[in-house]
Design a protein around this motif. Structure first.
Motif, PDB file in Angstrom:
ATOM      1  N   LEU A  63     -11.953 -17.391  22.886  1.00  0.00           N
ATOM      2  CA  LEU A  63     -12.846 -16.204  23.880  1.00  0.00           C
ATOM      3  C   LEU A  63     -12.619 -15.128  22.758  1.00  0.00           C
ATOM      4  O   LEU A  63     -13.027 -13.613  23.005  1.00  0.00           O
ATOM      5  CB  LEU A  63     -12.886 -15.406  25.042  1.00  0.00           C
ATOM      6  N   LEU A  64     -11.333 -15.386  22.001  1.00  0.00           N
ATOM      7  CA  LEU A  64     -10.692 -13.782  20.960  1.00  0.00           C
ATOM      8  C   LEU A  64     -11.959 -13.702  20.138  1.00  0.00           C
ATOM      9  O   LEU A  64     -11.862 -12.774  20.003  1.00  0.00           O
ATOM     10  CB  LEU A  64      -9.615 -14.426  20.453  1.00  0.00           C
ATOM     11  N   THR A  65     -12.582 -14.487  19.616  1.00  0.00           N
ATOM     12  CA  THR A  65     -13.930 -14.521  18.844  1.00  0.00           C
ATOM     13  C   THR A  65     -14.444 -13.657  20.016  1.00  0.00           C
ATOM     14  O   THR A  65     -16.000 -12.912  18.535  1.00  0.00           O
ATOM     15  CB  THR A  65     -14.129 -15.417  18.015  1.00  0.00           C
ATOM     16  N   LYS A  66     -15.384 -13.323  20.630  1.00  0.00           N
ATOM     17  CA  LYS A  66     -16.828 -13.276  21.676  1.00  0.00           C
ATOM     18  C   LYS A  66     -15.767 -12.160  21.934  1.00  0.00           C
ATOM     19  O   LYS A  66     -15.431 -11.758  23.785  1.00  0.00           O
ATOM     20  CB  LYS A  66     -16.989 -13.730  22.376  1.00  0.00           C
ATOM     21  N   PRO A  67     -15.617 -10.868  21.616  1.00  0.00           N
ATOM     22  CA  PRO A  67     -14.765  -9.591  22.880  1.00  0.00           C
ATOM     23  C   PRO A  67     -15.158  -9.378  24.186  1.00  0.00           C
ATOM     24  O   PRO A  67     -14.739  -8.684  25.185  1.00  0.00           O
ATOM     25  CB  PRO A  67     -14.209  -8.360  21.264  1.00  0.00           C
ATOM     26  N   TRP A  68     -16.760  -8.951  24.064  1.00  0.00           N
ATOM     27  CA  TRP A  68     -17.226  -8.531  25.202  1.00  0.00           C
ATOM     28  C   TRP A  68     -17.557  -9.392  26.374  1.00  0.00           C
ATOM     29  O   TRP A  68     -16.742  -9.151  27.059  1.00  0.00           O
ATOM     30  CB  TRP A  68     -18.158  -8.801  25.070  1.00  0.00           C
ATOM     31  N   VAL A 110     -11.101  -0.089  32.071  1.00  0.00           N
ATOM     32  CA  VAL A 110     -10.629  -0.244  30.965  1.00  0.00           C
ATOM     33  C   VAL A 110      -9.578  -0.695  29.575  1.00  0.00           C
ATOM     34  O   VAL A 110      -9.825  -1.440  28.732  1.00  0.00           O
ATOM     35  CB  VAL A 110      -9.997   1.932  30.873  1.00  0.00           C
ATOM     36  N   GLY A 111      -8.492  -1.087  30.718  1.00  0.00           N
ATOM     37  CA  GLY A 111      -8.357  -2.035  30.393  1.00  0.00           C
ATOM     38  C   GLY A 111      -8.493  -3.406  29.717  1.00  0.00           C
ATOM     39  O   GLY A 111      -8.456  -3.635  28.583  1.00  0.00           O
ATOM     40  N   ALA A 112      -9.174  -3.537  30.521  1.00  0.00           N
ATOM     41  CA  ALA A 112     -10.158  -5.053  30.123  1.00  0.00           C
ATOM     42  C   ALA A 112     -10.905  -4.775  28.456  1.00  0.00           C
ATOM     43  O   ALA A 112     -10.368  -6.087  27.855  1.00  0.00           O
ATOM     44  CB  ALA A 112     -10.858  -6.037  31.055  1.00  0.00           C
ATOM     45  N   ILE A 113     -11.354  -4.188  28.171  1.00  0.00           N
ATOM     46  CA  ILE A 113     -12.624  -3.652  27.198  1.00  0.00           C
ATOM     47  C   ILE A 113     -10.721  -3.685  25.871  1.00  0.00           C
ATOM     48  O   ILE A 113     -11.887  -4.013  25.502  1.00  0.00           O
ATOM     49  CB  ILE A 113     -12.801  -2.690  27.381  1.00  0.00           C
ATOM     50  N   TRP A 114     -10.070  -2.639  26.359  1.00  0.00           N
ATOM     51  CA  TRP A 114      -9.192  -2.275  25.295  1.00  0.00           C
ATOM     52  C   TRP A 114      -8.337  -3.676  24.744  1.00  0.00           C
ATOM     53  O   TRP A 114      -8.065  -3.731  23.420  1.00  0.00           O
ATOM     54  CB  TRP A 114      -7.581  -1.531  25.949  1.00  0.00           C
ATOM     55  N   GLU A 115      -7.730  -4.459  26.114  1.00  0.00           N
ATOM     56  CA  GLU A 115      -7.238  -6.036  25.178  1.00  0.00           C
ATOM     57  C   GLU A 115      -8.145  -6.870  24.741  1.00  0.00           C
ATOM     58  O   GLU A 115      -7.304  -7.143  23.774  1.00  0.00           O
ATOM     59  CB  GLU A 115      -6.707  -5.992  26.927  1.00  0.00           C
ATOM     60  N   ALA A 116      -9.107  -6.502  25.096  1.00  0.00           N
ATOM     61  CA  ALA A 116     -10.013  -7.965  24.245  1.00  0.00           C
ATOM     62  C   ALA A 116     -10.421  -7.294  22.962  1.00  0.00           C
ATOM     63  O   ALA A 116     -10.374  -8.139  22.058  1.00  0.00           O
ATOM     64  CB  ALA A 116     -11.730  -7.960  25.024  1.00  0.00           C
ATOM     65  N   PHE A 117     -10.742  -6.504  22.903  1.00  0.00           N
ATOM     66  CA  PHE A 117     -10.935  -5.719  21.455  1.00  0.00           C
ATOM     67  C   PHE A 117     -10.301  -5.320  20.772  1.00  0.00           C
ATOM     68  O   PHE A 117     -10.159  -5.287  19.154  1.00  0.00           O
ATOM     69  CB  PHE A 117     -11.909  -4.378  21.880  1.00  0.00           C
ATOM     70  N   SER A 118      -8.946  -4.958  21.173  1.00  0.00           N
ATOM     71  CA  SER A 118      -7.497  -5.019  20.048  1.00  0.00           C
ATOM     72  C   SER A 118      -6.741  -6.298  19.627  1.00  0.00           C
ATOM     73  O   SER A 118      -7.033  -5.907  18.825  1.00  0.00           O
ATOM     74  CB  SER A 118      -6.393  -3.770  21.535  1.00  0.00           C
ATOM     75  N   LEU A 119      -7.049  -7.471  20.685  1.00  0.00           N
ATOM     76  CA  LEU A 119      -5.947  -8.210  20.612  1.00  0.00           C
ATOM     77  C   LEU A 119      -7.561  -8.761  19.229  1.00  0.00           C
ATOM     78  O   LEU A 119      -6.427  -9.275  18.211  1.00  0.00           O
ATOM     79  CB  LEU A 119      -6.429  -8.927  21.342  1.00  0.00           C
ATOM     80  N   MET A 162      -4.784 -10.179  11.271  1.00  0.00           N
ATOM     81  CA  MET A 162      -3.559 -11.016  11.017  1.00  0.00           C
ATOM     82  C   MET A 162      -4.058 -12.089  10.010  1.00  0.00           C
ATOM     83  O   MET A 162      -3.037 -12.813   9.506  1.00  0.00           O
ATOM     84  CB  MET A 162      -2.669 -11.206  12.184  1.00  0.00           C
ATOM     85  N   ALA A 163      -5.107 -12.638  10.606  1.00  0.00           N
ATOM     86  CA  ALA A 163      -6.153 -14.125   9.668  1.00  0.00           C
ATOM     87  C   ALA A 163      -6.205 -13.533   8.275  1.00  0.00           C
ATOM     88  O   ALA A 163      -6.107 -14.262   7.734  1.00  0.00           O
ATOM     89  CB  ALA A 163      -7.635 -14.298  11.028  1.00  0.00           C
ATOM     90  N   GLN A 164      -6.653 -12.456   7.966  1.00  0.00           N
ATOM     91  CA  GLN A 164      -7.336 -11.547   6.384  1.00  0.00           C
ATOM     92  C   GLN A 164      -5.821 -12.028   5.794  1.00  0.00           C
ATOM     93  O   GLN A 164      -6.085 -12.449   4.519  1.00  0.00           O
ATOM     94  CB  GLN A 164      -8.269 -10.805   6.413  1.00  0.00           C
TER      95      GLN A 164
END
Length: 195
Positions: free
Chosen positions: A52-57, A176-185, A192-194
């Motif tokens: 799911l990391l590539t699909k933040p929403w 708020v926490g779920a949105i922040w966690e998903a988009f920050s990670l 880091m991948a770049q």
């Protein structure tokens, strides 16, 4: 919260203190961290997160669902509805194991912790509000006069109302926490991948 400020502060100390203790234990005893991480891999949690990391929403929606159903309802609210105060020790144990899981295994593991520490603060505040509600419910149920009730049944109902009132700001914090966690990670791991 103001009427129960001492309890609120004590719950903050318990939750953050246990998370920090777990973090320290995870650093001192890497096998503890490895065991916790392995259990996340065995139950499919790690694979789900990676997918799911590539699909933040979608990731944010999944995080929110897990935080509401598993942690809020199953760890805090439902046990406290059956046994007074039961959600508090269950969630305290979760805070300790969360600290162990978050302990970085290598030097690259420290980077995601920087934005994730804000996630921890936001989500823990939501759980602490629910724990405060569970405490008020338990106290009202066991000692109904503390909430101005004449019997245990009335104390339970009034305590449940207080829990419901505290659940509203907790829900807002979880969103708020779920949105922040998903988009920050997503952002940190993309950078880091770049490299």
């Amino acid at each position: 919260m103001r009427a129960n400020l001492r309890i609120y502060l004590a719950l903050n100390a318990i939750m953050y203190g246990l998370a920090l203790l777990g973090f320290g234990l995870g650093l001192l005893f890497p096998n503890l961290n490895a065991t916790q991480v392995e259990s996340l891999q065995d139950d499919g949690t790690a694979e789900l997160v990676t997918g799911l990391l590539t699909k933040p929403w979608l990731f944010a929606a999944t995080i929110l669902g897990v935080n509401i159903v598993k942690l809020s309802l199953l760890h805090i609210v439902l046990p406290s509805l059956i046994v007074p105060f039961a959600g508090i020790p269950i969630t305290a144990y979760w805070a300790l194991t969360t600290g162990i899981v978050l302990a970085p295994a290598g030097s690259a593991s420290w980077i995601p912790l920087i934005p994730h520490s804000l996630t921890l603060v936001i989500e823990f505040q939501a759980y602490i509000l629910l724990l405060l509600g569970a405490f008020i419910l338990g106290r009202s149920w066991v000692r109904p006069r503390t909430i101005g009730a004449v019997n245990r049944r009335q104390g339970y109902v009034r305590g449940l109302q207080q829990l419901g009132l505290l659940a509203l700001p907790a829900l807002a914090l979880l969103i708020v926490g779920a949105i922040w966690e998903a988009f920050s990670l997503y952002t940190v791991l993309s950078m880091m991948a770049q490299q």
